[in-house]
Design an enzyme around this catalytic site. Structure first.
Site, PDB file in Angstrom:
ATOM      1  N   ASP A 227      -0.147   5.233   0.709  1.00 29.02           N
ATOM      2  CA  ASP A 227      -0.503   6.575   1.667  1.00 29.02           C
ATOM      3  C   ASP A 227      -0.827   5.590   2.886  1.00 29.02           C
ATOM      4  O   ASP A 227      -1.774   4.793   2.867  1.00 29.02           O
ATOM      5  CB  ASP A 227      -1.778   6.969   1.145  1.00 29.02           C
ATOM      6  CG  ASP A 227      -1.564   7.728   0.011  1.00 29.02           C
ATOM      7  OD1 ASP A 227      -0.292   8.213  -0.504  1.00 29.02           O
ATOM      8  OD2 ASP A 227      -2.487   8.066  -1.016  1.00 29.02           O
TER       9      ASP A 227
ATOM     10  N   ASP B 210       0.877  -1.223   0.220  1.00 31.36           N
ATOM     11  CA  ASP B 210       0.268  -0.111  -0.171  1.00 31.36           C
ATOM     12  C   ASP B 210       0.952   1.156   0.028  1.00 31.36           C
ATOM     13  O   ASP B 210       1.955   1.112   0.355  1.00 31.36           O
ATOM     14  CB  ASP B 210      -0.907   0.049   1.323  1.00 31.36           C
ATOM     15  CG  ASP B 210      -1.671   1.304   1.522  1.00 31.36           C
ATOM     16  OD1 ASP B 210      -2.552   1.676   0.552  1.00 31.36           O
ATOM     17  OD2 ASP B 210      -1.650   1.959   2.568  1.00 31.36           O
TER      18      ASP B 210
END
Length: 157
Positions: A20, A18
């Protein structure tokens, strides 16, 4: 949707990570390079896996595009900044797969759906059984891993 930085024909274990909140501080709706802050602990984790021969691929929901908070070009500029900063720190990202849709659109590419991973599997030769997901949210990234039958490593800063 995808941005491919490095193409290869090797079958490799892959870290699906991932962006952010995991690689960089979540602003939220990050799109200004002045807001970019990379997490050192995640860099260390990615360097560890890269050193063991894993490919690094970013998978990220980016509903800010669909909500009109920032443009595709602004997303790309920020994401390129993330990838270039990681490269400066010794982490080579092969690609970024992103979902620009809002949650209410119900698209299959939005995590925890597996659409982004399916795109990656069509572009790269992946040893899926040896791969894993890294993220900061069990309800999204962890569920993505469970949907794929992969291990999940959660990070918190």
């Amino acid at each position: 949707m995808r941005i491919i930085y490095v193409r290869d024909n090797q079958t490799l274990k892959t870290v699906f990570v991932d962006r952010d909140g995991t690689i960089n501080r979540d602003c939220p709706y990050c799109h200004e390079l002045d807001d970019l802050q990379i997490y050192d602990d995640t860099v260390g984790i990615l360097k560890h896996y890269q050193g063991k021969g894993y490919r690094i691929i970013i998978v990220t929901n980016q509903s800010g595009i669909g909500r009109g908070y920032f443009s595709m070009e602004e997303f790309r500029r920020f994401n390129d900044g993330v990838v270039n900063r990681l490269l400066d720190l010794g982490v080579k990202v092969s690609a970024t797969y992103f979902c620009p849709h809002r949650p209410d659109e119900g698209c299959s590419c939005r995590k925890p759906g597996i659409g982004l991973i399916n795109e990656a599997l069509s572009d790269f030769r992946v040893d899926i059984g040896g791969s894993l997901v890294i993220g900061d949210r069990d309800d999204v990234d962890g569920q993505l891993a469970r949907n794929l039958g992969l291990p999940f490593r959660i990070v918190s800063h």
